[in-house]
Enzyme design. Structure first.
Site: not given
Length: 294
Positions: A53, A97, A120
Site C-alpha cells: 500500500k 491495518q 477503508d
C-alpha cells in the site's frame, strides 16, 4: 470459453487516473495528499500488505506516513494516535491495518477515525451513507468489485445477483452497491439452504465466502458473470502451496466472464484505496460531494 476480467490492467488504469487527480490536488493543497497507515504488531501478512500500500501510494504521487506500533500497545494510546491524525490537516486518509491484537477493540478504533478520512469505508457514518445511497467513502474491495463488473455489464436493471458471504467488509456493501444499480440481490451465508440452486439462477455471482473451490461449475448458468473475491492458500498435490479462490475456476468456462485468482479483485482493492484517499483530499477542500457513483 469465458472471458477473463483482468484486475491488474484495470487497477493500472484506475491508478493512472488517480495520479492525474493527485497532481491537480497537490497544486491546490500546496502539498501532496497524505495517507497515514497504522500497523500494530508484526503480523507477517499485514507487513506485506502495508508495504504494498505504501509503495503504490508513492507511485501516484501521494505522501505516505507509517506508524508502526508494538503489539503490546495500549488501546488508549492507539486511540490517542488516531485522534492526532484526525486533527492533522496534512493527513487526508487514515488506514488502520487489520487484524489488531486481541486486547484492542477493532470496532472502537475504526469508529474513532473521522468519516471523511476513513479511506477503508468502515466507519458507521460511511456505512450509513452507502446504505441510503448518499455515498461517502465506499469500502475498497466492494468498490473494486463494481468497477470490475462495469467492464462487462452496462445495465444492471433487473439482473439477478447473488452475493455469497455477508461480511461487513465485502458481502453487505457489495449487495448495497448492486441494489443501487437496480439489480435484484440475494445475499447468502453459511446457514443458507439450497445454495447451489440459488446461484444457478444468477446473472451475477460475487463469491466472498473464503471457502476455496466452493462454487462448482454446475452451480453457474451459462452466460453468468463471476467475481471471485475469495483467496486462500491451499496445499497442492505436488507438495507446494498456491492461492485458490472461492470458485472452481476450471469448471466455469461456460460463464460470460470471470475474475482470476490471483490477479482479479486483489489489485483493485489497493487501486481503490488510492482513489479513496484522493477523494478524501478533495473532501478536505470542499470539492467532492459525499455521493459517489460507482
Amino acid at each position: 470459453m469465458s472471458a477473463l476480467i483482468d484486475g491488474k490492467a484495470l487497477a493500472r488504469s484506475v491508478s493512472e487516473q488517480t495520479a492525474e487527480t493527485v497532481r491537480g490536488l497537490t497544486e491546490r493543497l500546496g502539498q501532496a495528499p497524505g495517507l497515514a497507515v497504522v500497523l500494530v504488531g508484526n503480523d507477517p501478512a499485514s507487513e506485506v500488505y502495508v508495504g504494498r500500500k505504501v509503495r503504490e501510494c508513492r507511485k501516484v504521487g501521494m505522501r505516505s506516513t507509517e506508524h508502526r506500533l508494538p503489539a503490546a500497545t495500549d488501546e488508549a494510546d492507539l486511540l490517542a494516535l488516531i485522534e492526532d491524525l484526525n486533527s492533522d490537516p496534512t493527513v487526508h486518509g487514515i488506514l488502520v491495518q487489520l487484524p489488531l491484537p486481541d486486547h484492542i477493540d477493532a470496532g472502537l478504533v475504526l469508529d474513532a477515525i473521522t468519516p471523511d478520512k476513513d479511506v477503508d469505508g468502515f466507519h458507521p457514518v460511511n456505512v450509513g451513507r452507502l446504505s441510503t445511497g448518499t455515498g461517502g467513502l465506499v469500502p475498497c474491495t466492494p468498490l473494486g468489485v463494481m468497477m470490475l463488473l462495469d467492464t462487462v455489464i452496462s445495465d444492471y436493471r433487473g439482473l439477478d445477483a447473488v452475493v455469497i458471504g455477508k461480511s461487513n467488509i465485502v458481502g453487505k456493501p457489495v449487495a448495497m452497491l448492486l441494489l443501487e444499480r437496480e439489480a435484484t440481490v440475494t445475499v447468502t451465508h453459511i446457514e443458507t439452504r439450497g445454495l447451489s440452486e440459488i446461484v444457478r439462477k444468477a446473472d451475477i455471482v460475487v463469491a466472498a465466502a473464503g471457502a476455496p473451490g466452493l462454487v462448482k461449475g454446475f452451480w453457474v448458468k451459462e452466460g453468468a458473470v463471476i467475481i471471485d473475491v475469495g483467496i486462500t492458500r491451499v496445499a497442492l498435490p505436488d507438495g507446494t502451496t498456491g492461492l485458490m479462490g472461492d470458485v472452481a475456476f476450471d469448471e466455469v468456462q461456460h460463464a460470460r466472464a470471470v475474475t482470476p485468482v490471483p490477479g482479479g479483485v486483489g489489485p483493485m482493492t489497493i487501486a481503490c484505496l488510492l482513489s479513496n484517499t484522493a477523494k478524501a483530499a478533495a473532501l478536505s477542500l470542499g470539492e467532492a460531494r459525499h455521493r459517489l457513483s460507482v
